[in-house]
Design a protein around this motif. Sequence first.
Motif, PDB file in Angstrom:
ATOM      1  N   SER A   1      37.902 -40.590  19.812  1.00  0.00           N
ATOM      2  CA  SER A   1      37.817 -41.778  18.958  1.00  0.00           C
ATOM      3  C   SER A   1      38.248 -43.035  19.706  1.00  0.00           C
ATOM      4  O   SER A   1      37.657 -44.112  19.540  1.00  0.00           O
ATOM      5  N   PHE A   2      39.269 -42.909  20.545  1.00  0.00           N
ATOM      6  CA  PHE A   2      39.759 -44.040  21.332  1.00  0.00           C
ATOM      7  C   PHE A   2      38.662 -44.554  22.266  1.00  0.00           C
ATOM      8  O   PHE A   2      38.494 -45.773  22.440  1.00  0.00           O
ATOM      9  N   ASN A   3      37.882 -43.664  22.854  1.00  0.00           N
ATOM     10  CA  ASN A   3      36.743 -44.063  23.675  1.00  0.00           C
ATOM     11  C   ASN A   3      35.760 -44.914  22.883  1.00  0.00           C
ATOM     12  O   ASN A   3      35.282 -45.951  23.361  1.00  0.00           O
ATOM     13  N   GLY A   4      35.428 -44.451  21.686  1.00  0.00           N
ATOM     14  CA  GLY A   4      34.478 -45.180  20.860  1.00  0.00           C
ATOM     15  C   GLY A   4      34.929 -46.588  20.535  1.00  0.00           C
ATOM     16  O   GLY A   4      34.140 -47.546  20.599  1.00  0.00           O
ATOM     17  N   VAL A   5      36.205 -46.741  20.218  1.00  0.00           N
ATOM     18  CA  VAL A   5      36.741 -48.065  19.901  1.00  0.00           C
ATOM     19  C   VAL A   5      36.664 -48.991  21.116  1.00  0.00           C
ATOM     20  O   VAL A   5      36.320 -50.177  20.999  1.00  0.00           O
ATOM     21  N   CYS A   6      36.967 -48.453  22.310  1.00  0.00           N
ATOM     22  CA  CYS A   6      36.902 -49.258  23.533  1.00  0.00           C
ATOM     23  C   CYS A   6      35.490 -49.799  23.773  1.00  0.00           C
ATOM     24  O   CYS A   6      35.305 -50.979  24.105  1.00  0.00           O
ATOM     25  N   HIS A   7      34.476 -48.959  23.592  1.00  0.00           N
ATOM     26  CA  HIS A   7      33.097 -49.399  23.836  1.00  0.00           C
ATOM     27  C   HIS A   7      32.647 -50.427  22.804  1.00  0.00           C
ATOM     28  O   HIS A   7      31.906 -51.363  23.128  1.00  0.00           O
ATOM     29  N   LEU A   8      33.072 -50.254  21.563  1.00  0.00           N
ATOM     30  CA  LEU A   8      32.691 -51.208  20.524  1.00  0.00           C
ATOM     31  C   LEU A   8      33.296 -52.589  20.779  1.00  0.00           C
ATOM     32  O   LEU A   8      32.699 -53.617  20.419  1.00  0.00           O
ATOM     33  N   LEU A   9      34.476 -52.635  21.418  1.00  0.00           N
ATOM     34  CA  LEU A   9      35.138 -53.916  21.682  1.00  0.00           C
ATOM     35  C   LEU A   9      34.745 -54.522  23.022  1.00  0.00           C
ATOM     36  O   LEU A   9      35.060 -55.689  23.288  1.00  0.00           O
ATOM     37  N   CYS A  10      34.066 -53.755  23.877  1.00  0.00           N
ATOM     38  CA  CYS A  10      33.731 -54.237  25.224  1.00  0.00           C
ATOM     39  C   CYS A  10      32.916 -55.533  25.215  1.00  0.00           C
ATOM     40  O   CYS A  10      33.231 -56.463  25.977  1.00  0.00           O
ATOM     41  N   PRO A  11      31.868 -55.669  24.396  1.00  0.00           N
ATOM     42  CA  PRO A  11      31.083 -56.922  24.429  1.00  0.00           C
ATOM     43  C   PRO A  11      31.882 -58.156  24.039  1.00  0.00           C
ATOM     44  O   PRO A  11      31.465 -59.286  24.324  1.00  0.00           O
TER      45      PRO A  11
ATOM     46  N   VAL B   1      38.150 -56.501  33.264  1.00  0.00           N
ATOM     47  CA  VAL B   1      39.294 -55.795  33.854  1.00  0.00           C
ATOM     48  C   VAL B   1      40.115 -55.114  32.759  1.00  0.00           C
ATOM     49  O   VAL B   1      40.515 -53.947  32.888  1.00  0.00           O
ATOM     50  N   VAL B   2      40.366 -55.836  31.665  1.00  0.00           N
ATOM     51  CA  VAL B   2      41.112 -55.252  30.544  1.00  0.00           C
ATOM     52  C   VAL B   2      40.347 -54.070  29.952  1.00  0.00           C
ATOM     53  O   VAL B   2      40.923 -53.012  29.659  1.00  0.00           O
ATOM     54  N   TYR B   3      39.028 -54.243  29.796  1.00  0.00           N
ATOM     55  CA  TYR B   3      38.205 -53.131  29.285  1.00  0.00           C
ATOM     56  C   TYR B   3      38.264 -51.936  30.227  1.00  0.00           C
ATOM     57  O   TYR B   3      38.371 -50.783  29.772  1.00  0.00           O
TER      58      TYR B   3
END
Length: 493
Positions: A335-345, A354-356
């Motif tokens: 789930s943590f992976n999914g949240v990271c990708h959704l916030l990347c853009p 770099v933060v992403y």
Amino acid sequence: MPPTAATNPVYKPPDGGWGWAVVFGAFISIGFSYAFPKSLTIYFKEIQEYFSISYSEIAWLSSVMLASMYAGGPVSSVLVNRYGSRPVVMVGGVMVSAAMVLASFGTTIMHLYLCVGVIGGLGLAFNLQPALTIIGTYFQVKRPLANGLAMTGSPVVLFTLAPLNQFLFDSFGWRGSFLVLGSIVLNCCAAGALMRPGQKSVQHKSKTAPQEFNGSAAEEAATVDTSRQSDNLPTTNRKHESQSCLQKFVDLSLFRHRGFLIYLIGNVVMFFGFFAPVVFLAPYAKHQGIDEYSAAFLLSIFALVDMFIRPATGLIGNTKWIRPRIQYFFSFSVSFNGVCHLLCPLAPGYVGLVVYSVFFGLAFGMVSALLFECLMDLVGAHRFSTAVGLVTIIECGPVLLGPPLSGALVDIFGEYKYMYYACGVFMLVPGIFFFIMHYYNYKKLDEEQRRRAALEMKTSEETSTVKHIFNVMGICKSCFTGAPLEYSHKNSV
């Protein structure tokens, strides 16, 4: 449906000794298996321009390589069961090396698909499967830690190869770089040499005898008592032997295993969005106008964070609070992976990337460290070799299609944000699915354990009652059979 596997194998792994050398060999082997396809993305933009192809077409290169690695899992499993881990890993290293050398003479993108994708991917399968399997034969108590350390090989190798590939490209071009990489990957042969057969103690009821083991010996040892009991049935002996030979390579009974099915369903969805964000991280940075070395450095940042989080995840997963419910830890990681990708853009500029990369490295490393440990926790070490073969052959579909579909989104919209949104959904949905289904699975396992405990208590009480009656009446079994009196569950009535 059968419950989770018991954690008391017939043999006792050494949990140390030469096992740490085996972990180091697996560290190298797993590192090249997972990092090699990602590190090649440094050359994608130049290869794309050289052959005048689209984003989706160049993405097929990593996809074919990863899919071949996963599809070769059952073949590698059969070879490991037959010959052991050492020769399979060494052959895999030679295959990947030959694939890179042949690819350096490529004249079409199809040539690269065949050499790098098919031959190289199959060689990586011969590196990955044996390394995962042999750890379970050397470790039991410290297995999460050993798996976490071995899986750390992927970020370490990626951290090294990402800037090295950029340097090689600037110095020799992509053709010369492929020749150099073909020699570097021969280190897998040295890693395979460390995976020697060792000693194990098979614990029988009356004695403990040291025996050699390799390949499928863990599975054979774990099923030795069952095999002996079946051999005592002459009418079904041949049938049992033929079924055992079949199940040694393809254990279809796993498709009736509740935990295995939960793991498989969630992973099939997850792998549609698992590798694409890594594959397109450097091209995404270059698309935003970031220079080549800074774009390659994002992969190094990702790998550096990944490098430290994997052993840390192994240590956390080995604690007494997490180990009994380690599937929840895995669910959180997905789930943590999914949240990271959704916030990347939403991340602005190079600092945002770099933060992403830092948070993505954390999430990716947690999933990678737990991926096979959770499968082994569900099916047991003695069925792990077959289980991972079945999982990888099924997962090769989403692994193959994930990056090209993501590349197609970039071709259609001309932007990367929709690709990252799609990958985020593909990770977040199975993460939630894992939380719900593993809650259900743990609940059912607790109920089944309580029923077994009640049945054992009832059987024990009945046996005690019969023994008491026999003692009071002075009756023994030898009065009827001429054999000495024995009390057990089978003759208690």
